[in-house]
Design an enzyme around this catalytic site. Structure first.
Site, short mmCIF file in Angstrom:
data_model
loop_
_atom_site.label_atom_id
_atom_site.label_comp_id
_atom_site.label_asym_id
_atom_site.label_seq_id
_atom_site.Cartn_x
_atom_site.Cartn_y
_atom_site.Cartn_z
N ASP A 44 1.05 -1.06 -0.14
CA ASP A 44 -0.06 0.09 0.00
C ASP A 44 0.93 1.13 -0.06
O ASP A 44 0.41 2.29 -0.71
CB ASP A 44 -0.96 0.04 1.13
CG ASP A 44 -1.97 0.94 1.08
OD1 ASP A 44 -2.56 1.07 0.10
OD2 ASP A 44 -2.55 1.36 2.08
N CYS A 135 -10.81 4.26 -5.07
CA CYS A 135 -10.06 4.26 -3.96
C CYS A 135 -10.35 5.24 -2.78
O CYS A 135 -9.98 4.75 -1.47
CB CYS A 135 -8.45 4.68 -4.32
SG CYS A 135 -7.11 4.44 -3.06
N TYR A 139 -12.59 2.86 0.36
CA TYR A 139 -12.05 2.68 1.78
C TYR A 139 -13.00 3.46 2.99
O TYR A 139 -12.94 2.80 3.84
CB TYR A 139 -10.64 3.47 1.48
CG TYR A 139 -9.64 2.52 1.29
CD1 TYR A 139 -8.43 2.27 2.38
CD2 TYR A 139 -9.60 1.69 0.12
CE1 TYR A 139 -7.42 1.34 1.97
CE2 TYR A 139 -8.41 0.96 -0.23
CZ TYR A 139 -7.44 0.85 0.87
OH TYR A 139 -6.47 -0.42 0.34
N TYR A 163 -9.72 5.13 8.24
CA TYR A 163 -10.71 5.45 7.15
C TYR A 163 -11.98 5.59 7.52
O TYR A 163 -12.87 5.88 6.56
CB TYR A 163 -10.39 4.30 6.25
CG TYR A 163 -8.96 4.27 5.48
CD1 TYR A 163 -8.70 5.07 4.74
CD2 TYR A 163 -8.07 3.16 5.98
CE1 TYR A 163 -7.25 5.06 4.16
CE2 TYR A 163 -6.84 3.29 5.35
CZ TYR A 163 -6.56 3.99 4.51
OH TYR A 163 -5.23 4.12 3.92
N GLU A 205 -9.55 -2.88 -6.67
CA GLU A 205 -9.73 -2.76 -5.06
C GLU A 205 -9.79 -4.05 -4.37
O GLU A 205 -9.11 -4.19 -3.40
CB GLU A 205 -10.63 -1.67 -4.54
CG GLU A 205 -10.48 -0.38 -4.99
CD GLU A 205 -9.24 0.29 -4.15
OE1 GLU A 205 -9.08 -0.11 -2.97
OE2 GLU A 205 -8.41 1.28 -4.85
#
Length: 220
Positions: A44, A135, A139, A163, A205
């Site tokens: 990541d 993204c 999340y 998040y 994802e």
């Protein structure tokens, strides 16, 4: 129904599979192997460096100043988040930044970032926005879904809270509002192109979390 809601309806099955994936469910029940989370976190960090480059291109193509500011700030924050969130993880694991940056990208990471950067370089603003939106949005949705359950593993709990935070929510809501404003001026064909990128990036994802869970190697 807003255009962004139409987009999310198109990935309802993908999002359901993301929530059901053992990587994601393992964050809350603690069953996710920490080796898998460490693999994911390193990948990541590598991903966010490329995502940040793409956001800078998105800012350069922005049709209005507020959008340019939003994505220039996001490009900076992608690196800041990487240094703050991942940096605290790496310190616990005894990993230096040099070790992280020397790690090869996993196959799915190469696929995802290559796709995003190709779209960012080649396509118009509205299509790039559609590709980069998952993204942010997925999340945030995952963070909101998991925060009520929490995690017995402190590192996982820290990830979830990041998040699910109000700060991240505010950014995502601004991007969603921009997507809806931009969509008002698009033709049906242009909206379809945005939707295609949104769906494709949402697939990536899912593949990214699966990559972490499998600690995906290069087979050749």
């Amino acid at each position: 129904m807003t255009f962004s809601q139409i987009l999310f309806d198109r990935i309802e099955d993908i999002y359901a599979r993301i929530l059901a994936h053992p990587f994601v469910s393992g964050l809350t029940d603690g069953s996710l192997a920490q080796e898998a989370f460490q693999f994911y976190a390193v990948q990541d960090a590598l991903y966010l460096r490329e995502f940040s480059r793409g956001l800078s291109l998105l800012a350069a193509k922005a049709p209005e100043e507020d959008a340019a500011i939003l994505f220039n700030d996001s490009a900076k924050n992608a690196i800041v988040v990487e240094r703050a969130l991942h940096g605290s993880f790496f310190a616990q694991w005894g990993l230096s930044s040099e070790q992280v940056l020397a790690t090869p990208m996993a196959p799915n990471n190469v696929l995802y970032t290559s796709y995003l950067l190709r779209v960012a370089y080649e396509r118009p603003f509205h299509e790039v926005l559609g590709a980069f939106l998952p993204c942010y949005w997925i999340y945030w949705e995952v963070g909101k879904a998991l925060v009520s359950q929490g995690s017995p593993v402190p590192v996982y709990q820290q990830w979830i809270q990041t998040y699910a935070s109000d700060t991240f929510a505010e950014t995502v809501q601004r991007v969603l509002a921009l997507m809806d404003r931009v969509a008002e001026g698009l033709t049906e064909a242009q909206r379809n192109h945005v939707s295609e990128h949104f769906v494709m990036a949402s697939r990536f994802e899912y593949m990214f979390w699966d990559m972490g869970y499998q600690r995906q190697p290069w087979d050749i």
